[in-house]
Design a protein around this motif. Structure first.
Motif, PDB file in Angstrom:
ATOM      1  N   UNK A 160       0.723  -1.249   0.058  1.00  0.00           N
ATOM      2  CA  UNK A 160       0.047   0.009  -0.125  1.00  0.00           C
ATOM      3  C   UNK A 160       0.926   1.315  -0.009  1.00  0.00           C
ATOM      4  N   UNK A 161       0.487   2.240  -0.914  1.00  0.00           N
ATOM      5  CA  UNK A 161       1.346   3.578  -0.799  1.00  0.00           C
ATOM      6  C   UNK A 161       0.447   4.396   0.163  1.00  0.00           C
ATOM      7  N   UNK A 162       1.127   5.088   0.834  1.00  0.00           N
ATOM      8  CA  UNK A 162       0.299   5.950   1.875  1.00  0.00           C
ATOM      9  C   UNK A 162       1.318   7.324   2.207  1.00  0.00           C
ATOM     10  N   UNK A 163       0.344   8.370   2.522  1.00  0.00           N
ATOM     11  CA  UNK A 163       1.124   9.505   2.813  1.00  0.00           C
ATOM     12  C   UNK A 163       0.086  10.265   3.457  1.00  0.00           C
ATOM     13  N   UNK A 164       0.551  11.536   4.207  1.00  0.00           N
ATOM     14  CA  UNK A 164      -0.102  12.455   4.771  1.00  0.00           C
ATOM     15  C   UNK A 164       0.364  13.686   4.037  1.00  0.00           C
ATOM     16  N   UNK A 165      -0.765  14.564   3.830  1.00  0.00           N
ATOM     17  CA  UNK A 165      -0.641  15.972   3.248  1.00  0.00           C
ATOM     18  C   UNK A 165       0.255  15.987   2.038  1.00  0.00           C
ATOM     19  N   UNK A 191      -1.834  -2.889  -3.547  1.00  0.00           N
ATOM     20  CA  UNK A 191      -3.095  -3.214  -3.537  1.00  0.00           C
ATOM     21  C   UNK A 191      -4.123  -1.680  -3.244  1.00  0.00           C
ATOM     22  N   UNK A 192      -3.422  -0.824  -2.992  1.00  0.00           N
ATOM     23  CA  UNK A 192      -4.160   0.409  -2.743  1.00  0.00           C
ATOM     24  C   UNK A 192      -3.481   1.485  -2.170  1.00  0.00           C
ATOM     25  N   UNK A 193      -4.247   2.649  -2.281  1.00  0.00           N
ATOM     26  CA  UNK A 193      -3.588   3.936  -1.836  1.00  0.00           C
ATOM     27  C   UNK A 193      -4.263   4.217  -0.624  1.00  0.00           C
ATOM     28  N   UNK A 194      -3.496   4.970   0.533  1.00  0.00           N
ATOM     29  CA  UNK A 194      -4.103   5.650   1.698  1.00  0.00           C
ATOM     30  C   UNK A 194      -3.697   7.071   1.732  1.00  0.00           C
ATOM     31  N   UNK A 195      -4.477   7.730   1.396  1.00  0.00           N
ATOM     32  CA  UNK A 195      -4.446   9.305   1.215  1.00  0.00           C
ATOM     33  C   UNK A 195      -4.971  10.056   2.463  1.00  0.00           C
TER      34      UNK A 195
END
Length: 323
Positions: A160-165, A191-195
């Motif tokens: 999963x690719x994730x970041x904040x701001x 499998x997904x993005x966590x934005x």
């Protein structure tokens, strides 16, 4: 400040961000963001082991790896992978900044995941798309690296690719690029993005930007300055790196849908960016992407780094998303 008084108007965004503008298109960062060093000693009383590995010596980019410090059975299932990109407007902080380090530790503790936090180049010394390029280089590094932690413990099929701001904007753009090179990234499978509170903009103001013009965290003048420092010289905020409705990004939503990726978009009503986050969710849903929306009425930009209850709720949300 009394509860009835209006927030004082911030007129100098450089002062607000503790920056000094230099004549050569660089900035001096006056505020040293608290930093945490990695520790990979399993005998220490720490729940998560960490170590830094250089990706690109020329660009001074690296990753910080986060591994649970507990015996993993020999027949263990490997750990889902979260590739994390820190926030701070493309111009500040680091993968080693304490607030981001601690959050990644909490994710490993509570989610049972392996985290790779990416140190990308900062603007204005390295304007966009430098950070997007570094994100892709990190994904290929993960795919190819012969590091013992990665090869033994990472489940490449659950990434999963994730970041904040601004980090969420980097994760989003890395996702748009990754859909074009899915085969090249194998065995790494996203499998997904966590934005979390993704940072987008545009010349036309949104209602939330105008309503929260004098927000204490990211007032409008600061928002404008961050984009001015991050975007290529000579372009405006209707450039595709900033305005999500410009360029060919929306065309790739169909590929995201076809690949079966899920996208978590999380925001707060007290954040000037919230209307653009809701717009992204709507645009993706219209293209049939599986979107999980989490929009709370209260909460400011980056609230999870100062409010443990908000952090707990966000991690519970991510738990449900990746399980």
């Amino acid at each position: 400040m009394s509860q009835t008084s209006q927030p004082s108007q911030i007129t100098d965004p450089y002062k607000h961000l503790h920056l000094v503008q230099n004549p050569n298109n660089t900035i001096t960062r006056l505020h040293q963001v608290p930093h945490t060093s990695p520790s990979s000693d399993p005998t220490l009383p720490i729940s998560v082991l960490t170590k830094d590995i250089t990706i690109n010596q020329t660009n001074k980019t690296w990753v910080r790896l986060f591994l649970p410090n507990k015996p993993i059975p020999t027949n263990h299932q490997k750990l889902p992978l979260i590739v994390f990109f820190h926030g701070s407007g493309f111009i500040l902080a680091s993968a080693g900044s304490t607030m981001f380090h601690d959050f990644c530790v909490k994710m490993v503790d509570d989610l049972g995941v392996f985290v790779v936090s990416v140190e990308y180049r900062l603007a204005p010394e390295h304007r966009l798309p430098a950070a997007f390029d570094d994100a892709m280089e990190a994904l290929f590094w993960i795919r190819n690296v012969d590091d013992d932690w990665v090869t033994r413990y990472v489940d490449y099929s659950k990434c999963y690719l994730m970041g904040n701001s601004a980090g969420a904007t980097i994760a989003y753009n890395a996702g748009l690029r990754a859909v074009e090179v899915v085969k090249d990234l194998e065995p790494l499978k996203i499998q997904g993005l966590i934005l979390r509170q993704p940072f987008f903009g545009g010349k036309e103001r949104t209602k939330s930007e105008l309503k929260l013009e004098n927000d204490q965290v990211i007032p409008l003048c600061v928002n404008d300055l961050l984009w001015e420092l991050a975007l290529p010289i000579g372009v405006d905020r209707d450039h595709e790196y900033c305005n999500l409705t410009v360029g060919n990004g929306l065309e790739k939503f169909d590929k995201i849908r076809t690949l079966g990726w899920k996208v978590l978009i999380s925001g707060n009503g007290g954040d000037p960016l919230v209307d653009r986050e809701k717009e992204l969710a709507q645009l993706m849903e219209e293209e049939g992407v599986h979107v999980v929306k989490d929009f709370e009425d209260d909460g400011s930009h980056g609230v999870e780094y100062s409010d443990p209850l908000k952090a707990k709720k966000l991690i519970e949300l991510i738990t449900g998303f990746i399980s």
